[in-house]
Motif scaffolding. Sequence first.
Motif, PDB file in Angstrom:
ATOM      1  N   GLY A  44      34.899 -42.462 102.961  1.00  0.00           N
ATOM      2  CA  GLY A  44      34.012 -42.139 101.856  1.00  0.00           C
ATOM      3  C   GLY A  44      32.712 -42.909 101.935  1.00  0.00           C
ATOM      4  O   GLY A  44      32.543 -43.819 102.753  1.00  0.00           O
ATOM      5  N   SER A  45      31.782 -42.529 101.077  1.00  0.00           N
ATOM      6  CA  SER A  45      30.516 -43.238 100.977  1.00  0.00           C
ATOM      7  C   SER A  45      30.371 -43.830  99.585  1.00  0.00           C
ATOM      8  O   SER A  45      30.982 -43.344  98.614  1.00  0.00           O
ATOM      9  CB  SER A  45      29.346 -42.281 101.260  1.00  0.00           C
ATOM     10  OG  SER A  45      29.312 -41.235 100.297  1.00  0.00           O
ATOM     11  N   TRP A  46      29.586 -44.893  99.479  1.00  0.00           N
ATOM     12  CA  TRP A  46      29.364 -45.537  98.187  1.00  0.00           C
ATOM     13  C   TRP A  46      28.018 -46.242  98.214  1.00  0.00           C
ATOM     14  O   TRP A  46      27.504 -46.589  99.270  1.00  0.00           O
ATOM     15  CB  TRP A  46      30.478 -46.539  97.864  1.00  0.00           C
ATOM     16  CG  TRP A  46      30.481 -47.740  98.780  1.00  0.00           C
ATOM     17  CD1 TRP A  46      30.911 -47.784 100.070  1.00  0.00           C
ATOM     18  CD2 TRP A  46      30.013 -49.045  98.479  1.00  0.00           C
ATOM     19  NE1 TRP A  46      30.752 -49.034 100.601  1.00  0.00           N
ATOM     20  CE2 TRP A  46      30.195 -49.847  99.634  1.00  0.00           C
ATOM     21  CE3 TRP A  46      29.448 -49.642  97.348  1.00  0.00           C
ATOM     22  CZ2 TRP A  46      29.832 -51.188  99.679  1.00  0.00           C
ATOM     23  CZ3 TRP A  46      29.097 -50.981  97.401  1.00  0.00           C
ATOM     24  CH2 TRP A  46      29.290 -51.731  98.545  1.00  0.00           C
ATOM     25  N   GLN A  47      27.463 -46.468  97.036  1.00  0.00           N
ATOM     26  CA  GLN A  47      26.223 -47.220  96.884  1.00  0.00           C
ATOM     27  C   GLN A  47      26.321 -48.045  95.604  1.00  0.00           C
ATOM     28  O   GLN A  47      26.705 -47.524  94.551  1.00  0.00           O
ATOM     29  CB  GLN A  47      25.006 -46.284  96.790  1.00  0.00           C
ATOM     30  CG  GLN A  47      24.727 -45.466  98.036  1.00  0.00           C
ATOM     31  CD  GLN A  47      24.303 -46.304  99.227  1.00  0.00           C
ATOM     32  OE1 GLN A  47      23.721 -47.382  99.067  1.00  0.00           O
ATOM     33  NE2 GLN A  47      24.618 -45.818 100.429  1.00  0.00           N
ATOM     34  N   GLY A  48      26.013 -49.310  95.709  1.00  0.00           N
ATOM     35  CA  GLY A  48      25.994 -50.163  94.522  1.00  0.00           C
ATOM     36  C   GLY A  48      27.342 -50.692  94.118  1.00  0.00           C
ATOM     37  O   GLY A  48      27.611 -51.890  94.190  1.00  0.00           O
ATOM     38  N   THR A  49      28.237 -49.817  93.694  1.00  0.00           N
ATOM     39  CA  THR A  49      29.574 -50.199  93.230  1.00  0.00           C
ATOM     40  C   THR A  49      30.602 -49.261  93.822  1.00  0.00           C
ATOM     41  O   THR A  49      30.360 -48.057  93.920  1.00  0.00           O
ATOM     42  CB  THR A  49      29.644 -50.149  91.681  1.00  0.00           C
ATOM     43  OG1 THR A  49      28.647 -51.003  91.136  1.00  0.00           O
ATOM     44  CG2 THR A  49      31.016 -50.612  91.191  1.00  0.00           C
ATOM     45  N   ASN A  50      31.738 -49.808  94.194  1.00  0.00           N
ATOM     46  CA  ASN A  50      32.823 -48.990  94.757  1.00  0.00           C
ATOM     47  C   ASN A  50      34.096 -49.264  93.963  1.00  0.00           C
ATOM     48  O   ASN A  50      35.070 -49.825  94.461  1.00  0.00           O
ATOM     49  CB  ASN A  50      33.022 -49.299  96.247  1.00  0.00           C
ATOM     50  CG  ASN A  50      33.944 -48.315  96.929  1.00  0.00           C
ATOM     51  OD1 ASN A  50      34.201 -47.232  96.410  1.00  0.00           O
ATOM     52  ND2 ASN A  50      34.434 -48.682  98.107  1.00  0.00           N
ATOM     53  N   GLY A  51      34.074 -48.876  92.710  1.00  0.00           N
ATOM     54  CA  GLY A  51      35.236 -49.097  91.846  1.00  0.00           C
ATOM     55  C   GLY A  51      36.403 -48.235  92.230  1.00  0.00           C
ATOM     56  O   GLY A  51      36.255 -47.129  92.771  1.00  0.00           O
ATOM     57  N   ARG A  52      37.611 -48.724  91.944  1.00  0.00           N
ATOM     58  CA  ARG A  52      38.837 -47.974  92.238  1.00  0.00           C
ATOM     59  C   ARG A  52      39.164 -47.040  91.072  1.00  0.00           C
ATOM     60  O   ARG A  52      39.353 -47.500  89.949  1.00  0.00           O
ATOM     61  CB  ARG A  52      40.004 -48.916  92.481  1.00  0.00           C
ATOM     62  CG  ARG A  52      39.941 -49.722  93.776  1.00  0.00           C
ATOM     63  CD  ARG A  52      41.274 -50.419  93.987  1.00  0.00           C
ATOM     64  NE  ARG A  52      41.293 -51.186  95.219  1.00  0.00           N
ATOM     65  CZ  ARG A  52      41.035 -52.484  95.288  1.00  0.00           C
ATOM     66  NH1 ARG A  52      40.739 -53.138  94.201  1.00  0.00           N
ATOM     67  NH2 ARG A  52      41.079 -53.100  96.455  1.00  0.00           N
ATOM     68  N   PRO A  53      39.284 -45.745  91.340  1.00  0.00           N
ATOM     69  CA  PRO A  53      39.747 -44.831  90.293  1.00  0.00           C
ATOM     70  C   PRO A  53      41.247 -44.937  90.089  1.00  0.00           C
ATOM     71  O   PRO A  53      41.955 -45.578  90.886  1.00  0.00           O
ATOM     72  CB  PRO A  53      39.361 -43.462  90.847  1.00  0.00           C
ATOM     73  CG  PRO A  53      39.432 -43.641  92.330  1.00  0.00           C
ATOM     74  CD  PRO A  53      38.977 -45.050  92.590  1.00  0.00           C
ATOM     75  N   SER A  54      41.755 -44.302  89.057  1.00  0.00           N
ATOM     76  CA  SER A  54      43.197 -44.274  88.776  1.00  0.00           C
ATOM     77  C   SER A  54      43.703 -42.857  89.022  1.00  0.00           C
ATOM     78  O   SER A  54      43.487 -41.958  88.197  1.00  0.00           O
ATOM     79  CB  SER A  54      43.473 -44.683  87.332  1.00  0.00           C
ATOM     80  OG  SER A  54      43.028 -45.999  87.110  1.00  0.00           O
ATOM     81  N   PRO A  55      44.348 -42.605  90.138  1.00  0.00           N
ATOM     82  CA  PRO A  55      44.783 -41.244  90.459  1.00  0.00           C
ATOM     83  C   PRO A  55      46.007 -40.812  89.647  1.00  0.00           C
ATOM     84  O   PRO A  55      46.809 -41.654  89.218  1.00  0.00           O
ATOM     85  CB  PRO A  55      45.118 -41.332  91.947  1.00  0.00           C
ATOM     86  CG  PRO A  55      45.540 -42.745  92.155  1.00  0.00           C
ATOM     87  CD  PRO A  55      44.706 -43.568  91.200  1.00  0.00           C
ATOM     88  N   THR A  56      46.141 -39.521  89.475  1.00  0.00           N
ATOM     89  CA  THR A  56      47.345 -38.944  88.888  1.00  0.00           C
ATOM     90  C   THR A  56      47.996 -38.031  89.903  1.00  0.00           C
ATOM     91  O   THR A  56      47.325 -37.467  90.775  1.00  0.00           O
ATOM     92  CB  THR A  56      47.019 -38.167  87.602  1.00  0.00           C
ATOM     93  OG1 THR A  56      46.116 -37.103  87.935  1.00  0.00           O
ATOM     94  CG2 THR A  56      46.397 -39.072  86.569  1.00  0.00           C
ATOM     95  N   CYS A  57      49.292 -37.883  89.805  1.00  0.00           N
ATOM     96  CA  CYS A  57      50.054 -37.095  90.775  1.00  0.00           C
ATOM     97  C   CYS A  57      50.881 -36.029  90.048  1.00  0.00           C
ATOM     98  O   CYS A  57      51.539 -36.333  89.049  1.00  0.00           O
ATOM     99  CB  CYS A  57      50.959 -38.003  91.600  1.00  0.00           C
ATOM    100  SG  CYS A  57      51.854 -37.159  92.931  1.00  0.00           S
ATOM    101  N   ALA A  58      50.835 -34.810  90.554  1.00  0.00           N
ATOM    102  CA  ALA A  58      51.656 -33.730  90.034  1.00  0.00           C
ATOM    103  C   ALA A  58      52.522 -33.183  91.155  1.00  0.00           C
ATOM    104  O   ALA A  58      52.035 -32.943  92.261  1.00  0.00           O
ATOM    105  CB  ALA A  58      50.779 -32.617  89.465  1.00  0.00           C
ATOM    106  N   ALA A  59      53.825 -33.036  90.893  1.00  0.00           N
ATOM    107  CA  ALA A  59      54.766 -32.567  91.905  1.00  0.00           C
ATOM    108  C   ALA A  59      55.050 -31.079  91.748  1.00  0.00           C
ATOM    109  O   ALA A  59      54.889 -30.514  90.659  1.00  0.00           O
ATOM    110  CB  ALA A  59      56.068 -33.352  91.803  1.00  0.00           C
ATOM    111  N   SER A  60      55.451 -30.483  92.824  1.00  0.00           N
ATOM    112  CA  SER A  60      55.855 -29.072  92.782  1.00  0.00           C
ATOM    113  C   SER A  60      57.203 -28.920  93.469  1.00  0.00           C
ATOM    114  O   SER A  60      57.732 -29.861  94.055  1.00  0.00           O
ATOM    115  CB  SER A  60      54.800 -28.197  93.478  1.00  0.00           C
ATOM    116  OG  SER A  60      54.608 -28.607  94.812  1.00  0.00           O
TER     117      SER A  60
END
Length: 454
Positions: free
Chosen positions: A438-454
């Motif tokens: 990925g690319s980033w500029q300034g800040t590279n904060g960690r998001p909080s992912p969600t997972c859905a199963a099938s």
Amino acid sequence: MRRRLTIFGAAALAVAASVLMFVRPADAAVGLHISGTDIVEANGQPFIMRGVNHPHVWYPGETDSFADIKAAGANTVRVVLGSGQRWGPSTDVANVISLCKQNRMICVLEVHDTTGYGEEGAAASLDQAVDYWISQKAALVGQENYVVINIGNEPIGNIDAAQWTAATVAAIRKMRSNGFEHLLMVDAPNWGQDWQNVMRANAQTVLDADSNDNTVLSIHMYAVYNTAASIVSYLDHFEANGWPLVIGEFGWRFTSNEVDHETILAEAQARGLGYLAWSWSGNTDPILDMVLSFDPEQLTTWGERIVNGANGLRATAREATIFGGTVPTTPPATTPPATTPPPATTPPATTPPAGGGCTATYAIVGQWPGGFQGEVRVTAGSSAISGWTVTWTFANGQTVSQAWNASVTGSGSSVTARNVGYNGRLAAGAAATFGFLGSWQGTNGRPSPTCAAS
């Protein structure tokens, strides 16, 4: 065409008769040997190398790695040794061979001191590498079923790469004149990458130098091979000429100008070429480590790709018959291999949901100005799942440019990652990881992912 010896007169008949007494018939090959373009075992069974490189000379205490590499699915391990000119000397060759055999892997032994000779002032010559092998002959003779001798790693740099041909011819002849019957492997010049095509142009001359007709050529593929076209073109030339070849080292596309590892893996599988990924662990730049700190429970994105990915070790490696038969290493479709816990930089995984479903954790495993490498670990809950979808939203304008082991799409700051064919089905509590650039500029904060199963 092979060299022919022209002899005149009656004396020639006597010499020829004596020569015939010592020529080994083609059907009486000793151990691993070349048949056409293939490596075969003594019984004629084809053997395709599927393995990794292990930096033994720098980490001689990490002997558990042999078992760990086998557990990852490898049928071959290329072991880094030192001749004493720069590293080592490695005097534990007998023990290394024993560890390979205990773990049912073919052992490719290489002298690393030759790396970049002619450009690297401290490098050893190929002739010095042969002297090392002669010094270790007692440990090697009789191991022809299990051992390939890679005479010297990347033996010529970029300065006067043309010297490679004469030096390699002399090294092969010296090995044979000193009684070595093993399958020999010879690396290309240009630090192994042959970008000046010296090995490609002189391959037949080098192969002809082997009185046993038992040499395989080895190309190392890094940034020189960053397009599919460059890889296919090089491999096509060797295939068209009937020259035996393995991919003795290669890395992965952790940035856009690096090696196209996906093409290497696919082409190796399609052509029946052996490959040995660099490397298990211990790199000063850990981007090329398959596991972190020699811990098999810390499989990296690169390691996950080689071990569990399409055309990887588990999918394609077959054990040598010398160990009791060709044993498929691909796990049953109903029980995919569990991937390992994330690196230490990854936040602790959350507790899996009590019922079905899945959770996801996000980690940054490498970062540089303007770019980064991310990794997401998906864990099934208490019930098996047949597929998964992970979503997250970047808060700081980051974007994803490339991904592995998942199909990743983006819309603005929102990212959606779906499983690919080989890692969607997870048993209860099992996990899979995927990586991305990925690319980033300034800040590279960690998001909080969600997972859905099938």
